[in-house]
Motif scaffolding. Structure first.
Motif, PDB file in Angstrom:
ATOM      1  N   ASP A 253       4.752   6.014  -5.184  1.00 16.22           N
ATOM      2  CA  ASP A 253       5.063   6.225  -6.390  1.00 16.22           C
ATOM      3  C   ASP A 253       4.299   7.363  -7.126  1.00 16.22           C
ATOM      4  OD1 ASP A 253       6.880   3.882  -6.819  1.00 16.22           O
ATOM      5  OD2 ASP A 253       5.652   2.374  -7.185  1.00 16.22           O
ATOM      6  N   ARG A 254       3.269   7.601  -6.522  1.00 21.25           N
ATOM      7  CA  ARG A 254       2.560   8.662  -7.223  1.00 21.25           C
ATOM      8  C   ARG A 254       2.639  10.029  -6.420  1.00 21.25           C
ATOM      9  NH1 ARG A 254      -0.118   3.867  -7.297  1.00 21.25           N
ATOM     10  NH2 ARG A 254      -1.160   3.339  -9.540  1.00 21.25           N
ATOM     11  N   SER A 255       3.649  10.003  -5.471  1.00 19.63           N
ATOM     12  CA  SER A 255       3.755  11.350  -4.691  1.00 19.63           C
ATOM     13  C   SER A 255       5.039  12.075  -5.118  1.00 19.63           C
ATOM     14  CB  SER A 255       3.963  10.792  -3.252  1.00 19.63           C
ATOM     15  OG  SER A 255       4.116  11.922  -2.351  1.00 19.63           O
TER      16      SER A 255
ATOM     17  N   ILE B 229       0.854  -1.121  -0.263  1.00 16.46           N
ATOM     18  CA  ILE B 229      -0.110   0.025  -0.044  1.00 16.46           C
ATOM     19  C   ILE B 229       0.740   1.142   0.150  1.00 16.46           C
ATOM     20  CG2 ILE B 229      -1.729   1.319   1.220  1.00 16.46           C
ATOM     21  CD1 ILE B 229      -2.606  -1.436   2.610  1.00 16.46           C
ATOM     22  N   ILE B 230       1.984   1.222   0.799  1.00 17.23           N
ATOM     23  CA  ILE B 230       2.917   2.328   0.860  1.00 17.23           C
ATOM     24  C   ILE B 230       3.675   2.494  -0.572  1.00 17.23           C
ATOM     25  CG2 ILE B 230       4.726   3.441   2.227  1.00 17.23           C
ATOM     26  CD1 ILE B 230       1.869   3.122   3.677  1.00 17.23           C
ATOM     27  N   GLY B 231       3.928   1.617  -0.908  1.00 21.27           N
ATOM     28  CA  GLY B 231       4.829   1.529  -2.134  1.00 21.27           C
ATOM     29  C   GLY B 231       3.768   2.045  -3.269  1.00 21.27           C
TER      30      GLY B 231
ATOM     31  N   ASP C  13      11.683  18.226  -2.978  1.00 18.33           N
ATOM     32  CA  ASP C  13      10.620  17.272  -3.675  1.00 18.33           C
ATOM     33  C   ASP C  13      11.025  17.090  -4.929  1.00 18.33           C
ATOM     34  OD1 ASP C  13       9.205  17.297  -1.108  1.00 18.33           O
ATOM     35  OD2 ASP C  13       8.080  19.107  -1.585  1.00 18.33           O
ATOM     36  N   HIS C  14      10.840  15.950  -5.477  1.00 16.80           N
ATOM     37  CA  HIS C  14      10.932  15.579  -6.914  1.00 16.80           C
ATOM     38  C   HIS C  14       9.485  15.158  -7.494  1.00 16.80           C
ATOM     39  CE1 HIS C  14      15.535  15.653  -6.977  1.00 16.80           C
ATOM     40  NE2 HIS C  14      15.020  15.544  -5.663  1.00 16.80           N
ATOM     41  N   PRO C  15       9.007  15.747  -8.589  1.00 13.78           N
ATOM     42  CA  PRO C  15       7.938  15.279  -9.117  1.00 13.78           C
ATOM     43  C   PRO C  15       8.007  13.682  -9.465  1.00 13.78           C
ATOM     44  CG  PRO C  15       9.241  16.286 -10.844  1.00 13.78           C
ATOM     45  CD  PRO C  15      10.030  16.423  -9.531  1.00 13.78           C
ATOM     46  N   ALA C  16       6.645  13.140  -9.405  1.00 16.77           N
ATOM     47  CA  ALA C  16       6.547  11.570  -9.788  1.00 16.77           C
ATOM     48  C   ALA C  16       6.850  11.337 -11.083  1.00 16.77           C
ATOM     49  CB  ALA C  16       5.192  11.113  -9.539  1.00 16.77           C
ATOM     50  N   GLN C  17       7.588  10.362 -11.430  1.00 18.08           N
ATOM     51  CA  GLN C  17       7.709  10.031 -12.729  1.00 18.08           C
ATOM     52  C   GLN C  17       7.002   8.793 -13.466  1.00 18.08           C
ATOM     53  OE1 GLN C  17      10.259  11.812 -14.566  1.00 18.08           O
ATOM     54  NE2 GLN C  17      10.457  13.093 -12.818  1.00 18.08           N
TER      55      GLN C  17
END
Length: 456
Positions: free
Chosen positions: A100-102, A94-96, A229-233
């Motif tokens: 990934d979307r954060s 769930i956390i993974g 912060d890095h945008p989700a890829q």
């Protein structure tokens, strides 16, 4: 515009140094609490509640009631950590999927860390015969610690190029051993010399448990404040509700790994050789005390030595990886583990020098293989699915570590000696090496869509 210097490598370097501090922060919990002090103290406290007296002997067979189950007080901490491991296997996907979307992975890492450290701090309240709150606290703090690591590992991909990955991971792992070793040394001095500083032994242990929680929480501020912060890829589209996305995605990952056979091959290899590593570390003190006849002072000194030598081992393997590649170094590491367990079988009783030499060998290979496994796996992950894949990686790292201890126990029961039991663990390193030899690292990295480093 072409004359303007590229400042991105400098920015990455700053973030990498900040990232290292979380290894330093969380390792205190895993060394001081989970590896050394929690289990014997929990056995003592739960033993009083069960009527075993004040002995910390894990052979106490009287039971305490846990949700209607009657569990032996001497085995209670091991049941708790096993339950936390199993629960993590359900929670981490769930956390993974969420990570990934954060675009705020550093925030999630810190939030899980601070929540975990809060529950770890509750262990200070374990005293007398009051073990119930501590039982809940250790399970929740362990699960939250695993959640923080999913975010932490995923950040590695955001702050380093493929060529930098081994060096960054090795340095972080080295910092973890150093940080965990420093606090453990302080706490062991406090516990062993409690009378000289005006404390009873149990208060010294309780303060040590609290110090690990505070260390974990305090040093987490450094990466939280210094990372960006890095945008989700390459985000995988969401389908269904949270649970169906997360657990469905986990099974989709396992099915989808047919498209990434080298990633799956490495994960299977890691499952075996990491199980061997975790078992050797877990049974080393038992082997040293029961089979080789060493007292607590020798065992404690060896534990501390391993922490600090592993710091150098992680850095050494990072340098070797820059020349020979992470894949070869991991493979060589499995060969070294085979040699170690064979030699361990022939260690003479009460010979401190040979026992310490074995500890040095373990420490050098331990730090290197673990650090490079993390960085090499990151190269085999499709971009945008780091959290999902590292959740599976953590599940393999934590959820299967009972295979080795089971084999160790069975061989001991059959033979009545720990010597054949320790050498039996070679099967895990042999199987790990077999799967590693079936792996084409360049193909695996290309299939995942990542750039192949200059040296694989």
């Amino acid at each position: 515009m072409s004359d303007i210097a590229d400042l991105e490598p400098l920015a990455r370097s700053r973030e990498q140094k900040a990232w290292n501090w979380y290894d330093w922060a969380n390792s205190a919990y895993y060394t001081t609490v989970l590896s050394v002090l929690f289990a014997p103290f929990m056995i003592t406290v739960a033993g009083r509640a069960a009527g075993c007296g004040n002995s910390a002997d894990d052979t106490c067979s009287k039971t305490v009631d846990v949700l209607g189950l009657h569990l032996a007080a001497g085995a209670l901490p091991f049941y708790l950590t096993s339950f936390a491991t199993i629960a993590s296997a359900f929670v981490l996907p769930i956390i993974g999927a969420f990570v990934d979307r954060s675009s705020r992975k550093r925030f999630h890492m810190a939030a899980f860390a601070w929540s975990g450290s809060f529950f770890a701090a509750l262990l200070f309240l374990m005293r007398g015969d009051h073990w119930q709150l501590a039982a809940v606290a250790v399970v929740i703090s362990s699960i939250l610690g695993g959640c923080s690591l999913v975010s932490y590992y995923a950040i590695l991909v955001d702050i380093s190029t493929e060529d930098e990955r081994d060096r960054v991971s090795s340095r972080g792992w080295a910092w973890g051993y150093l940080g965990g070793g420093v606090l453990l040394a302080i706490n062991l001095v406090m516990v062993l010399a409690h009378g000289a500083i005006g404390l009873d032994k149990e208060m010294a242990v309780r303060l040590s448990l609290l110090s690990a929680a505070l260390w974990w929480a305090g040093f987490t501020f450094i990466p939280f404040l210094r990372l960006r912060d890095h945008p989700a890829q390459d985000v995988v589209p969401e389908v269904g509700g949270l649970l169906s996305r997360s657990f469905g995605q986990l099974f989709t990952t396992l099915r989808g790994m047919r498209q990434f056979p080298m990633t799956l091959t490495f994960l299977v290899a890691f499952l075996f050789y990491n199980d061997g590593i975790q078992t050797v570390i877990g049974v080393a003190s038992t082997y040293g005390s029961k089979e080789l006849g060493f007292g607590d002072s020798v065992l404690i000194a060896t534990i501390l030595m391993i922490q600090f030598v592993a710091y150098g081992g992680a850095l050494l393997f990072g340098r070797l990886a820059a020349t020979y590649g992470a894949y070869r170094c991991i493979l060589w590491g499995t060969y070294a583990w085979m040699v170690i367990v064979v030699l361990a079988m022939f260690l003479p009783r009460k010979n401190v020098a040979t026992f310490l030499l074995a500890g040095v060998a373990i420490a050098i290979v331990l730090g290197g293989t673990q650090a490079l496994s993390r960085s090499f796996f990151s190269l085999l992950i499709p971009r945008g699915r780091e959290g999902e894949y590292f959740a599976l990686y953590n599940a393999c790292e934590r959820g299967t570590s009972w295979f080795g201890t089971f084999l160790f126990g069975v061989v001991f029961q059959i033979t009545g000696s720990y010597r054949p039991a320790i050498v039996a663990l070679i099967v895990f390193f042999v199987l790990g090496a077999v799967f590693l030899l079936r792996l084409d690292p360049r193909r695996g990295i290309e299939e995942a869509g990542n750039t192949v480093p200059a040296v694989v």
